[in-house]
Design a protein around this motif. Sequence first.
Motif, PDB file in Angstrom:
ATOM      1  N   PHE A 201     -44.680  12.527 111.175  1.00 45.30           N
ATOM      2  CA  PHE A 201     -43.454  11.861 110.739  1.00 45.30           C
ATOM      3  C   PHE A 201     -43.385  10.430 111.265  1.00 45.30           C
ATOM      4  O   PHE A 201     -42.945   9.520 110.560  1.00 45.30           O
ATOM      5  N   MET A 202     -43.831  10.235 112.483  1.00 43.43           N
ATOM      6  CA  MET A 202     -43.874   8.893 113.045  1.00 43.43           C
ATOM      7  C   MET A 202     -44.891   8.034 112.294  1.00 43.43           C
ATOM      8  O   MET A 202     -44.663   6.846 112.036  1.00 43.43           O
ATOM      9  N   LEU A 203     -46.016   8.656 111.920  1.00 41.47           N
ATOM     10  CA  LEU A 203     -47.037   7.949 111.158  1.00 41.47           C
ATOM     11  C   LEU A 203     -46.488   7.543 109.795  1.00 41.47           C
ATOM     12  O   LEU A 203     -46.714   6.418 109.329  1.00 41.47           O
ATOM     13  N   TYR A 204     -45.738   8.449 109.165  1.00 45.72           N
ATOM     14  CA  TYR A 204     -45.146   8.149 107.856  1.00 45.72           C
ATOM     15  C   TYR A 204     -44.114   7.026 107.969  1.00 45.72           C
ATOM     16  O   TYR A 204     -44.050   6.126 107.118  1.00 45.72           O
ATOM     17  N   ALA A 205     -43.308   7.073 109.026  1.00 40.43           N
ATOM     18  CA  ALA A 205     -42.298   6.028 109.242  1.00 40.43           C
ATOM     19  C   ALA A 205     -42.967   4.673 109.460  1.00 40.43           C
ATOM     20  O   ALA A 205     -42.476   3.638 108.987  1.00 40.43           O
TER      21      ALA A 205
ATOM     22  N   GLN B   7     -46.825   6.810  97.266  1.00 36.98           N
ATOM     23  CA  GLN B   7     -48.271   6.681  97.444  1.00 36.98           C
ATOM     24  C   GLN B   7     -48.690   7.185  98.826  1.00 36.98           C
ATOM     25  O   GLN B   7     -49.686   7.906  98.962  1.00 36.98           O
ATOM     26  N   VAL B   8     -47.927   6.808  99.849  1.00 41.44           N
ATOM     27  CA  VAL B   8     -48.230   7.259 101.215  1.00 41.44           C
ATOM     28  C   VAL B   8     -48.111   8.774 101.316  1.00 41.44           C
ATOM     29  O   VAL B   8     -48.993   9.449 101.859  1.00 41.44           O
ATOM     30  N   LEU B   9     -47.019   9.322 100.786  1.00 41.05           N
ATOM     31  CA  LEU B   9     -46.809  10.772 100.846  1.00 41.05           C
ATOM     32  C   LEU B   9     -47.910  11.514 100.103  1.00 41.05           C
ATOM     33  O   LEU B   9     -48.449  12.513 100.605  1.00 41.05           O
ATOM     34  N   LEU B  10     -48.264  11.026  98.912  1.00 46.00           N
ATOM     35  CA  LEU B  10     -49.319  11.657  98.124  1.00 46.00           C
ATOM     36  C   LEU B  10     -50.648  11.625  98.867  1.00 46.00           C
ATOM     37  O   LEU B  10     -51.384  12.627  98.903  1.00 46.00           O
ATOM     38  N   THR B  11     -50.949  10.492  99.481  1.00 44.81           N
ATOM     39  CA  THR B  11     -52.195  10.366 100.247  1.00 44.81           C
ATOM     40  C   THR B  11     -52.202  11.327 101.429  1.00 44.81           C
ATOM     41  O   THR B  11     -53.211  11.998 101.685  1.00 44.81           O
ATOM     42  N   PHE B  12     -51.095  11.412 102.138  1.00 48.10           N
ATOM     43  CA  PHE B  12     -51.005  12.310 103.288  1.00 48.10           C
ATOM     44  C   PHE B  12     -51.220  13.763 102.864  1.00 48.10           C
ATOM     45  O   PHE B  12     -51.930  14.524 103.534  1.00 48.10           O
ATOM     46  N   VAL B  13     -50.594  14.164 101.764  1.00 52.11           N
ATOM     47  CA  VAL B  13     -50.711  15.549 101.297  1.00 52.11           C
ATOM     48  C   VAL B  13     -52.152  15.862 100.906  1.00 52.11           C
ATOM     49  O   VAL B  13     -52.709  16.908 101.275  1.00 52.11           O
ATOM     50  N   ILE B  14     -52.794  14.951 100.177  1.00 53.28           N
ATOM     51  CA  ILE B  14     -54.155  15.198  99.699  1.00 53.28           C
ATOM     52  C   ILE B  14     -55.154  15.234 100.844  1.00 53.28           C
ATOM     53  O   ILE B  14     -56.001  16.129 100.919  1.00 53.28           O
TER      54      ILE B  14
END
Length: 371
Positions: free
Chosen positions: A256-260, A235-242
């Motif tokens: 990357f730090m934000l994702y972590a 969900q996080v990755l999908l949101t970031f991409v969109i």
Amino acid sequence: MSIFISNFKRLKRKGKSFIFMLLFPIIWLTAISLIFSGSFQGINIAVVDYDNTQLSKALIASLEEENNVMYVNEREIQSHLVRREADYGIVIPKGYKNSILAEEDMSLTAYKGVEPYVAITAEMTIQNFISGAKNIAKAAEDSQQFNKGMEELGSGNYSYTITRPEQSEEIPLWGIFSAIGFLVMGMLFLSTNTTSLIMEDRKTLTFNRIATSPLSIKSYMLQNLLSFWVISLFQVLLTFVIISQIFNISLGQSPFMLYAFFALFSVVSIAFGIAITSVSKNVAQTDVLANFLIVPMAMLGGAFWPYEMMPQVLQQIGLFLPTYWAIDGASQIVIGATFMEIMPNIIVLTLFALIFFLIGAKKKGLSNIEE
């Protein structure tokens, strides 16, 4: 990994409800974007600027983007409001810029007209601006950089430039901060929805059959938690991409730090879902309890509006919620905070995860599920 794979198949069968939960942050961001991109009729704002600095001028410029601003004497504000020549009035006190730089609390004086609701958009503009100014003050290395940020902030696009060693990036404040808030709320809803699979297993006696099979309870729970975590990370990755590819919203200097950091919060959200499930008697009760808790948590944590715009008592309550620490930590990362600068947020979120897992592990909570 039978339970791990099975969970994905079961969630797929939920169809539209699961897709909605997965895309919850994007749906909210899209709705808010459409509202603010519509044809908004501005209001008349009476302004008194005692500070007369780059910051106060930038604030006024941001109001002028959608409203009619008139400079008046402070004694005249009330009469302008009564005669409906102005719908809203603000007084910027002397030394306001210095208070922002010193991270001190100095309030603007606001005056509302006979129809106070019309000033809501202006108030949100002001609060978004103040929140942005405070973030710029934290990130700026000198007054020149701060003034440059004020020029960008006053242009109406809520963007500014942060310069770190060998690194520079323009960050759209409103877009990324809104996305962070909606993502935090969406993660809590999604995790509550996915962790309810454990409750369904208990209701259908699947859990009892697993207990008598070669599969250990420990393996069953680990596979469940891992599947929930993978879904949350997706969900996080999908949101970031969109938001980065479609909305053209920058993820800041350290994606990357934000994702972590959100990977950590996904653990908190899963633990929250486990806790909610453990104290509920059925899936319907889980949904009601989740809605009852998550929306106020999001509001008090700063998901819907800048945290600073709330009354002091509500800000104090927000400090006891994981949503505040998640939104605050993610916002700091966006503006260039280092790992050590967000360490308090990491520690607090880790404690929340432990507390929620302990609540979920209580035998009393697990035995409350209706057969």
